[in-house]
Design a protein around this motif. Structure first.
Motif, PDB file in Angstrom:
ATOM      1  N   LEU A 371       0.852  -1.189   0.000  1.00 39.93           N
ATOM      2  CA  LEU A 371       0.000   0.000   0.000  1.00 39.93           C
ATOM      3  C   LEU A 371       0.885   1.234   0.000  1.00 39.93           C
ATOM      4  N   ASP A 372       0.577   2.190  -0.849  1.00 42.22           N
ATOM      5  CA  ASP A 372       1.370   3.425  -0.930  1.00 42.22           C
ATOM      6  C   ASP A 372       2.840   3.127  -1.204  1.00 42.22           C
ATOM      7  N   ASP A 429       0.178   3.412  -6.798  1.00 43.94           N
ATOM      8  CA  ASP A 429       0.426   3.536  -5.353  1.00 43.94           C
ATOM      9  C   ASP A 429      -0.781   3.062  -4.548  1.00 43.94           C
ATOM     10  N   SER A 470      -4.260   1.023   8.987  1.00 43.59           N
ATOM     11  CA  SER A 470      -3.299   1.534   7.994  1.00 43.59           C
ATOM     12  C   SER A 470      -3.993   1.870   6.684  1.00 43.59           C
ATOM     13  N   SER A 474      -4.621   5.634   5.021  1.00 43.36           N
ATOM     14  CA  SER A 474      -4.208   5.971   3.660  1.00 43.36           C
ATOM     15  C   SER A 474      -5.347   6.640   2.898  1.00 43.36           C
ATOM     16  N   ARG A 477      -5.744  10.157   4.260  1.00 43.93           N
ATOM     17  CA  ARG A 477      -4.659  11.027   3.798  1.00 43.93           C
ATOM     18  C   ARG A 477      -4.880  11.449   2.346  1.00 43.93           C
ATOM     19  N   ARG A 478      -5.329  10.517   1.522  1.00 44.67           N
ATOM     20  CA  ARG A 478      -5.583  10.831   0.115  1.00 44.67           C
ATOM     21  C   ARG A 478      -6.697  11.864  -0.034  1.00 44.67           C
TER      22      ARG A 478
END
Length: 491
Positions: A371-372, A429, A470, A474, A477-478
């Motif tokens: 991830l990412d 990503d 997690s 993500s 955050r995106r």
């Protein structure tokens, strides 16, 4: 949320609807006041959506301004492509045949005004087509050739609506704009709205029920309002800030249409449509990985002209894969020439290209979750009982899959982890699961999955709730990056 109808000429819209503003296209495009609006839904009723026309620029600039446009630019482009139209409406075939069964002519035109038709018997078909192509006014043209086929679907210019239909248009518009999803009246007790797409009827979904509940709890702990949605909620995507797909994905499938629509609406999407396109086609993956010099089993792209060379190139046994295969489905091992001919005859009927690979037997496959562009979890999946794959869909229900073993990231061999990261980072990503075989100190990528399994009791065995947290972090955050929220406000 402000509701603004955009027209070329104010005379085109000759009735009033509460809380709906009517604005001339030229004014919307040029006057600074419309640039400053922060929260608006734009209903583009311009006479044409042709490339670089006024109508096209209304939807394009609406997107640039952070406004939600109906139709958006993706829909405008989709309407121009018969291939995309056929693909998107594939699931409506049964409804189309049923709805048009009694029509005697060979051509039929259906006018759709805000999701409705003047004849009640076409109400369901009109609603479904509007949900797929969210433009206010649509004209669907059907042609009969042994069965009814949607030949074309296009916008109806507002000034071309027949006078006799105006009273229906007004009533349909009133009902349309009165819908709760446009009012913005829903109380906002959470910071963001997250849709999790699932299929309650899927026998082997990417996440089991306990895992889905863990995702919901992790999301709620970060301030998300989480809602489970299904394929019937396509029209509601614009209500959310993000879409998380936990249903097995495919390109010719509603999961891809959800991802594409959500991306076009400005939502954060996992799995994003580009990742779905890249990961679900084994021909693309084989070419991508080979070009980047990522180790894979010796591979051959098979077609009708070179099928006789398979044994010479790859030997026997050989593994054959349909381009859209996933989770061991559409993948076969053949051990003799007769079996090879039979399987290739079948596969090449369905696809012009088929993947052939050298058979590399191992007791297990590695799966590295990424991830990412960072490793998230790692597992060994052991082969199903008396089978050469980790899944045996033809075996007993209790023996469909083999055992699984979860490893700390630090205990994964370097060559396995390095190869997995190199492969996944070629895709994007997002959230990926890279399957690899380890033979004599060398890792070989078998496939990259855009929709990896994350089940309670397996992939989360070591990280527990932190695995789900997690992924939710993500997504949050995106969203905050997309909304240009300063880092100090992000958490």
């Amino acid at each position: 949320m402000r509701k603004i109808v955009i027209v070329n000429n104010l005379k085109d819209w000759d009735f009033n609807i509460d809380e709906v503003e009517v604005v001339a296209a030229q004014a919307y495009l040029t006057e600074p006041i419309y640039t400053e609006i922060k929260n608006a839904r734009i209903f583009n009723l311009c006479r044409s959506y042709k490339y670089q026309s006024t109508g096209y620029y209304v939807s394009l600039l609406a997107e640039a301004r952070g406004h939600r446009a109906i139709p958006n630019v993706t829909t405008i482009q989709d309407l121009k492509s018969q291939t995309i139209v056929r693909s998107i409406t594939n699931e409506l075939d049964e409804l189309i045949q049923k709805s048009l069964h009694d029509i005697k002519s060979r051509v039929f035109t259906l006018s759709i005004y805000f999701g409705q038709n003047v004849a009640k018997k076409y109400e369901k078909l009109s609603k479904q087509l509007h949900d797929l192509f969210q433009a206010p006014l649509l004209r669907a043209e059907f042609v009969f050739n042994k069965e009814w086929i949607l030949h074309n679907i296009s916008p109806i210019p507002l000034n071309e609506v027949p006078e006799s239909h105006h009273r229906y248009l007004k009533d349909f518009a009133k009902a349309y704009f009165a819908r709760h999803r446009f009012t913005g009246a829903k109380p906002k007790t959470k910071c963001y709205d997250l849709a999790i797409l699932t299929n309650p009827l899927e026998s082997d979904p990417p996440s089991n029920r306990k895992a889905i509940q863990q995702f919901i709890e992790a999301g709620q702990s970060l301030g998300f309002s989480c809602e489970l949605i299904t394929k019937d909620d396509y029209k509601r995507l614009s209500e959310f800030d993000a879409l998380f797909i936990r249903e097995t994905t495919s390109v010719n499938h509603h999961t891809y249409r959800f991802a594409r629509r959500a991306h076009a609406e400005g939502l954060v999407v996992i799995d994003d449509p580009v990742s779905i396109l890249r990961c679900t086609n084994k021909v693309y993956l084989a070419e991508l990985l080979s070009k980047a010099r990522v180790p894979i089993p010796k591979t051959m792209i098979i077609h009708k002209e070179n099928r006789d060379q398979v044994i010479t190139e790859l030997g026997l046994p050989v593994v054959l894969k349909r381009p859209d295969s996933s989770f061991s489905q559409g993948v076969v091992k053949v051990t003799d020439e007769a079996g090879l001919k039979k399987e290739l005859d079948h596969m090449l009927e369905l696809s012009d290209l088929v993947i052939g690979q050298v058979f590399m037997p191992t007791d297990f496959d590695w799966r590295v979750g990424i991830l990412d562009k960072q490793p998230l979890y790692a597992c060994k999946y052991y082969m199903a009982k008396d089978h050469w794959q980790i899944y045996n869909w033809e075996g007993k229900k209790s023996e469909v899959s083999g055992n699984a073993e979860t490893f700390p990231i630090g205990e994964v061999p370097f060559h396995v982890m390095h190869t997995a990261l190199k492969a996944a980072n070629l895709i994007g990503d997002g959230l990926y699961g890279v399957d690899l075989k380890e033979i004599n100190g060398q890792a070989y990528v078998i496939e990259v999955n855009d929709n990896p399994s994350i089940d309670h009791g397996y992939e989360d065995l070591l990280l527990k709730k932190d695995l789900y947290l997690s992924i939710m972090k993500s997504i949050k955050r995106r969203i905050e990056i997309q909304k240009n929220i300063p880092n100090e406000q992000a958490s």
